[in-house]
Design an enzyme around this catalytic site. Sequence first.
Site, PDB file in Angstrom:
ATOM      1  N   ASP B  60      -9.342   0.759  -9.257  1.00 26.02           N
ATOM      2  CA  ASP B  60      -9.008   1.406  -7.948  1.00 26.02           C
ATOM      3  C   ASP B  60     -10.161   1.401  -7.167  1.00 26.02           C
ATOM      4  O   ASP B  60     -10.071   1.627  -5.820  1.00 26.02           O
ATOM      5  CB  ASP B  60      -9.298   3.042  -8.413  1.00 26.02           C
ATOM      6  CG  ASP B  60      -7.895   3.644  -8.827  1.00 26.02           C
ATOM      7  OD1 ASP B  60      -7.550   4.144  -9.632  1.00 26.02           O
ATOM      8  OD2 ASP B  60      -6.832   3.046  -7.986  1.00 26.02           O
ATOM      9  N   ILE B  63      -9.076  -1.427  -4.487  1.00 25.80           N
ATOM     10  CA  ILE B  63      -7.633  -1.006  -3.650  1.00 25.80           C
ATOM     11  C   ILE B  63      -8.052   0.000  -2.707  1.00 25.80           C
ATOM     12  O   ILE B  63      -8.478   1.041  -3.122  1.00 25.80           O
ATOM     13  CB  ILE B  63      -6.971  -0.449  -4.800  1.00 25.80           C
ATOM     14  CG1 ILE B  63      -6.446  -1.473  -5.926  1.00 25.80           C
ATOM     15  CG2 ILE B  63      -5.493  -0.486  -4.076  1.00 25.80           C
ATOM     16  CD1 ILE B  63      -5.769  -1.175  -6.899  1.00 25.80           C
ATOM     17  N   GLU B  99      -5.136   7.218  -6.622  1.00 23.37           N
ATOM     18  CA  GLU B  99      -6.277   7.719  -5.879  1.00 23.37           C
ATOM     19  C   GLU B  99      -6.053   7.093  -4.477  1.00 23.37           C
ATOM     20  O   GLU B  99      -6.036   6.084  -4.237  1.00 23.37           O
ATOM     21  CB  GLU B  99      -7.384   7.046  -6.283  1.00 23.37           C
ATOM     22  CG  GLU B  99      -8.224   7.633  -7.285  1.00 23.37           C
ATOM     23  CD  GLU B  99      -9.464   7.333  -7.809  1.00 23.37           C
ATOM     24  OE1 GLU B  99     -10.017   6.788  -7.092  1.00 23.37           O
ATOM     25  OE2 GLU B  99      -9.926   7.504  -9.010  1.00 23.37           O
ATOM     26  N   HIS B 140      13.343  -0.172  19.659  1.00 27.12           N
ATOM     27  CA  HIS B 140      12.771  -0.005  21.052  1.00 27.12           C
ATOM     28  C   HIS B 140      12.951  -1.639  21.689  1.00 27.12           C
ATOM     29  O   HIS B 140      12.463  -1.886  22.574  1.00 27.12           O
ATOM     30  CB  HIS B 140      11.501   0.478  21.344  1.00 27.12           C
ATOM     31  CG  HIS B 140      11.476   2.003  21.045  1.00 27.12           C
ATOM     32  ND1 HIS B 140      11.763   3.013  21.847  1.00 27.12           N
ATOM     33  CD2 HIS B 140      11.116   2.847  19.548  1.00 27.12           C
ATOM     34  CE1 HIS B 140      11.753   3.916  21.169  1.00 27.12           C
ATOM     35  NE2 HIS B 140      11.147   3.954  20.126  1.00 27.12           N
ATOM     36  N   CYS B 182      11.610  -4.412   9.235  1.00 26.40           N
ATOM     37  CA  CYS B 182      12.453  -5.155  10.003  1.00 26.40           C
ATOM     38  C   CYS B 182      11.923  -6.350  10.904  1.00 26.40           C
ATOM     39  O   CYS B 182      10.756  -6.022  11.230  1.00 26.40           O
ATOM     40  CB  CYS B 182      13.298  -4.327  11.061  1.00 26.40           C
ATOM     41  SG  CYS B 182      14.245  -3.133  10.292  1.00 26.40           S
ATOM     42  N   SER B 210      17.655  -1.436   2.847  1.00 28.08           N
ATOM     43  CA  SER B 210      17.133  -0.554   2.084  1.00 28.08           C
ATOM     44  C   SER B 210      17.787  -0.540   0.838  1.00 28.08           C
ATOM     45  O   SER B 210      19.188  -1.002   0.679  1.00 28.08           O
ATOM     46  CB  SER B 210      16.961   0.825   2.440  1.00 28.08           C
ATOM     47  OG  SER B 210      18.050   1.297   2.958  1.00 28.08           O
TER      48      SER B 210
END
Lengths: 577, 362
Positions: B60, B63, B99, B140, B182, B210
Amino acid sequence: MLFSVIATITQIHRGILLCDGTKDSESFTAAARDQFQEELVIRPLHSGDIYASFQFRTLWDTDFLQERQKVSHYRLFPKSLGQVLSKFSVRELHISFTQGFWRTMQWGQPFIPSPPGAELWVWFHDTVSDVDGNWKELTNVLSGIFCASLNFIDLTNTVQPSASFKPLGLGNATDHRFLRYATLPREIVCTENLTPWKKLLPCGSKAGLSVLLKSEKLFHSSFHSQAVHIRPVCQDEQCTSKAWELRQTLNVVFDLYTSGQGKKEWSLFKMFSRTLTEACPLATSSKVYVDITDNPELSPATPLLSQAVVLGDRRTYSVFDLTRAEMFGQLRSLNLLLRWKGDSDMLRPLLHAERYVAGFGLQTGEIHTVIYNNHPYRAFPVLLMDSVPWYLQLYIHTLTVTSKSRDNKPSYIHYQPAKDRHRPHLLEMLIQLPPHSMTEVTVQFERALLKWTEYTPDPNHGFYVGSSVVSALVPSMVAMNTNFTQDQPLFSSFVPVKEESSYFVRVYTEPLLVNLPTPDFSMPYNVICLTCTVVAVGYGSFYNLLTRTFQVDEPSLPLAKRLANLIRRIRGVPLLA
Amino acid sequence: MAFSLDTNCGLLNHNIIGPIYCTSTIFPPDILITQFWFNYRHVANTLSVYRSVKRLGIPDSHIVLMLADDMACNYRNPKPATVFSHKNMEFNVYGDDVEVDYRGYEVTVENFLTPRSKRLLSDDRSNILIYLTGQTGNSHGGNGFLKFQDSEEISNMELADAFEQMWQKRRYNELLFIIDTCQGASMYERFYSPNLMALASSQVGEDSLSHQPDLAIGVHLMDKYTFYLLEFLEEVHPASQANMNDLVSVCAHRVSVSPGHHTDLFQRNPGSVLITDFFGSVRKVEITKDTINLTSSVKSGSGDMQIESLTYVDQLPVAEIIHQKPKQKDWHPPDGFILGLWTLILLVFFQTYGIKHLKHIF
């Protein structure tokens, strides 16, 4: 090679056996000056819900703030917290993370109260010269330790209460310049906050009571609060020297309908989806107390009973001592079953507070705080502390305190006005509550328009205002225990009791959610286009009307006539039309 | 969670024979940057990659996980403290030991590019994996930028510049960039630093799809690209010899849009790069046969015992509060307005009465 490996293993293994406090080796028991106790209290509530309160306490005879001897050998006390205490010269630290709101009228008073969201209050040692700098660094370090967004605590939401939040530990001097208090009502509590909290325990989540702490069940509850409290306490009954106490508390209330399937029948397995298998080997005492004052059916029954006076009420508890192996039976697991029925009257809590926002529109509003005193004949004083962010501009001249529809003048008022973008409002009042009455505190405010960069990414959700804190010494029906004994249960020894006739209680109100006037953040480009178009069409037309002049223009002749005109000009003869 | 980890771990536990040396070289930040409940699948994507990376050995402390919204303990979640990536709620990717380093409002462009705290202490021997999921500015009409929390954005040029800065400061050895949004390929178009490899779930002009909705939770649980990526990673174990070409090819033919990859800047042949170079961590263990003597802890003397007994402070000392003296404020020198006023008064005085009165003062 094999023999030397085996010899190495046995040498180290023997060393570890001797470190266990229960052996008689003189040199090692003297070195183990810290002890760990764990306890779970289960209390059935009248509404059918069940309240479980875990407390893990580590007591350590050492002094972090001593200059000549730096502490470097940590056993049960977590090293990350010890280093934080010595680096920032912290005298007391209280931090809590809560999801949900404690409903006092349905559930009674909690053992350890906490407001929704995150709350942090710290007393620094009086040797600290720059308290604000230490506070800022401390919040950043704690946000890393607990995986929380405590780094959003800055001077705009920190206050220095002048009379509330006296230290809960030992000490005599209480100069409030060394106290800092902040809340983050919006803070979310989830597994990533529970995991580092569990890692601070000596047994982790592997043995003892902490095996019950599984996040899928704990967060599927009406109320979940985990806290860390560090303070100096008396080492023994004579109280001649100090010891550091670290208490980790976890309070959870499981709902009758979402976790209990509608039946007032609870068991450890139903609550936590685990049963107890052993006590933590590093604990000197590991107990489960079940509140049987209202005579529920409890199995397995145990002959050990204990009575304790807590929160002004004498209650009877069934005690399960997990350090004794016969508790676990043949299956090596302990699952407590609790069943009760009946809707007997609950003892009404003597002090209760509510808060809400009144008014309409996005310009002004009114904050109402209502405090109830349910004692039939005694009046007692309460200290109300309100910390309101700067963007709700309070008009203190409109502050009114009324009890039983008459004006009630507070005997002490401390008000620190807000400074825009620098500090919040702080209002502290000592109000005497008449018996069996409702006291209402109202103050009007105006909502500020923030700068467009100061809005959060989702401003239409609203802005949170932290809970008010009501601290009081409530007169008790039953004599409280002022003696400090070593084997007192942890849940009754959190707040130090100074006199027998009253007990100290802190009640938190609801946090408020207010909408500030929010500009429309969607598609500013389109808005700019539209505005520019309107301006161009409107102003442009007007400008043209004012400044445009018209000129007569001759139509142009065809080619043949133009040539003829050219020749005529040469000849000097009048031109064609 | 300690962020001040150096690349050498020392003696961890007295029970183990000999010290352990860690060569921790992998630093993967996992980043999710969209809010709101319908973006549940982005959280599931990120947590699944986080899970795989932890399973393959990365601790951890190496990361950085950024989640912009809380899905697990959100009130809309029918099963709190869980995030599922497969329908029928089979596998909880949130787990018990997650975490999260940056959550909620802390996920901003500034914290991504230049974090002030909780940063990766990578050096020039580190391989970095960056996984981004979220939404690009597709609705947009733009491409080449990635939205953060619906209120700010990062452009592909900024990202390329950030990587170039990292290269100049020797903060990475090799970098793998995976993006699942995308028009993902538009984000890596502008990279120009060496030793970068990029994978995206869709080309410019294409949408990323998805995978499967769940009727109880009410939203889609995962994205197609990440789903196949994880299926592939499930078969990888710490000693696996699978290489980058396998990774690129497994995602190519099963999804309906074409994922892109950009390996021009990478100096080694992708076929010779092991997956575990980025996704896993290998620790070397050295065993020794020497014994270790544990010294007893330093015992301080009884010290000076305080003779007088200490007491607890009164929690609500009513009499003391009522008679509290107002706090002595620190003395501040008079500020501008008062100084100006006094200067004006003095000037007017000396103007009317003349300069000869100054001798009374000096």
